[in-house]
Enzyme design. Structure first.
Site, PDB file in Angstrom:
ATOM      1  N   LYS A  94       0.835  -1.213   0.000  1.00 30.66           N
ATOM      2  CA  LYS A  94       0.000   0.000   0.000  1.00 30.66           C
ATOM      3  C   LYS A  94       0.868   1.262   0.000  1.00 30.66           C
ATOM      4  CE  LYS A  94      -3.578  -2.638   2.353  1.00 30.66           C
ATOM      5  NZ  LYS A  94      -2.800  -3.871   2.575  1.00 30.66           N
TER       6      LYS A  94
HETATM    7  O1  LIG Z   1      -8.904  -3.592   1.671  1.00 32.17           O
HETATM    8  C1  LIG Z   1      -8.020  -4.380   1.998  1.00 32.17           C
HETATM    9  C2  LIG Z   1      -6.747  -4.334   1.461  1.00 32.17           C
HETATM   10  C3  LIG Z   1      -5.834  -5.281   1.820  1.00 32.17           C
HETATM   11  N1  LIG Z   1      -6.147  -6.249   2.709  1.00 32.17           N
HETATM   12  C4  LIG Z   1      -5.107  -7.252   3.019  1.00 32.17           C
HETATM   13  O2  LIG Z   1      -5.537  -8.529   2.524  1.00 32.17           O
HETATM   14  C5  LIG Z   1      -5.249  -9.551   3.462  1.00 32.17           C
HETATM   15  C6  LIG Z   1      -6.529 -10.114   4.034  1.00 32.17           C
HETATM   16  O3  LIG Z   1      -6.254 -11.098   5.001  1.00 32.17           O
HETATM   17  P1  LIG Z   1      -7.369 -12.131   5.583  1.00 32.17           P
HETATM   18  O4  LIG Z   1      -6.612 -12.897   6.603  1.00 32.17           O
HETATM   19  O5  LIG Z   1      -7.841 -12.976   4.441  1.00 32.17           O
HETATM   20  O6  LIG Z   1      -8.453 -11.302   6.176  1.00 32.17           O
HETATM   21  C7  LIG Z   1      -4.340  -8.888   4.508  1.00 32.17           C
HETATM   22  O7  LIG Z   1      -3.013  -8.981   4.051  1.00 32.17           O
HETATM   23  C8  LIG Z   1      -4.806  -7.452   4.490  1.00 32.17           C
HETATM   24  O8  LIG Z   1      -3.798  -6.564   4.930  1.00 32.17           O
HETATM   25  C9  LIG Z   1      -7.396  -6.304   3.249  1.00 32.17           C
HETATM   26  O9  LIG Z   1      -7.741  -7.185   4.062  1.00 32.17           O
HETATM   27  N2  LIG Z   1      -8.305  -5.366   2.872  1.00 32.17           N
END
Ligand SMILES: O=c1ccn([C@@H]2O[C@H](COP(=O)(O)O)[C@@H](O)[C@H]2O)c(=O)[nH]1
Length: 272
Positions: A94
């Protein structure tokens, strides 16, 4: 090969829209790996090996590696090397900063680490995004409407050009004339995704937020697919990585990824 070529190939080869998120949390690693000299890398190698024919991409999140210092950087490099050639890798960091700093972010991702795509915060505007467009084989996934509840605080604000996330989607379409980009939209916002897809008809959309965050798989496939029936990457991290904390963690991760692939493909079938 460009990000887009790799993405099309793996979607087809693995019949999958599943992006496996690599978010290694030392506290959650299986006990039997904790005594190893490189537990994070040992864990990720097995996860990658177990999901390589199921995933359409991998998304390491830099925070989980950076938090581990030098060992984390080495684990990130090792994990990237362990991902099969031709499989797209999206570095989730990001990034978004003034031009000369953004150049360093882009260099780190594309030249030092050798990933295929990155996530970028577009709020600092055109000059902050430009350095990522210098890598024409890459793809900058721009935050549009994030999955977290707090996304409403900023990204749903009304502006004189419409709701901010819609403005960002329009901007991304404009920017895509200059450099390769896509959007990040939380899987927790299926109805807004429909609006965003109507604006950004051809951009790839990375959708985190299924599994632990509760995103709706069926609706996001239905609303996120482009006219060609593709263009989405649905990320799941914790539900796959930590499906089991035992010695069977890799098998459990495989099963979790496979379950997600099947659910997504059934939803896709309904759209065809
Ligand atoms: O809007 C957003 C942007 C990035 N993320 C990232 O994706 C994964 C989600 O992890 P889970 O364990 O499947 O919930 C994580 O790396 C976040 O930093 C997001 O969730 N939402």
């Amino acid at each position: 090969m460009s990000f887009f070529e790799k993405y099309s190939d793996t979607v087809q080869r693995n019949n999958s829209f599943v992006c496996v998120g690599l978010d290694p949390d030392p506290a959650k690693l299986p006990e039997h790996l904790k005594g190893k000299s490189d537990p994070t890398l040992a864990f990720l190698r097995e996860i990658i090996d177990a999901t390589r024919d199921i995933a359409c991409a991998y998304k390491p999140n830099f925070a989980f590696f950076g938090a581990q210092g030098i060992a984390g950087w080495e684990a990130l490099q090792g994990a990237i090397q362990a991902i099969p050639n031709g499989m797209p890798i999206i570095l989730d960091f990001k990034a978004g900063d003034i031009g000369n700093t953004a150049e360093q972010y882009a260099y780190m991702a594309y030249c030092q680490l050798g990933v295929d795509a990155v996530t970028v915060n577009p709020l600092m505007g055109t000059d902050a995004i430009g350095p990522f467009f210098a890598y024409q084989n890459g793809c900058a996934f721009l935050l549009c409407l994030t999955s977290n509840p707090g996304s409403a605080d900023i990204l749903r604000l009304n502006t004189d050009q419409g709701v901010l996330y819609e403005v960002l989607a329009h901007k991304a379409v404009e920017w895509s004339q200059t450099g390769p980009c896509g959007l990040v939209v939380g899987a927790t916002h299926p109805n807004d995704l429909k609006t965003i897809r109507a604006i950004a008809t051809d951009l790839p959309i990375l959708l985190p937020g299924v599994g632990v965050q509760g995103g709706q798989t069926n609706a996001i496939v239905q609303n996120g697919l482009n006219k060609k029936g593709s263009g989405i990457l649905i990320n799941s991290s914790r539900s796959i990585l930590y499906a089991s904390s035992g010695t069977d963690f890799a098998e459990a991760a495989r099963q979790s990824a496979e379950d997600l692939r099947q659910v997504l493909n059934s939803a896709r079938g309904g759209k065809r």
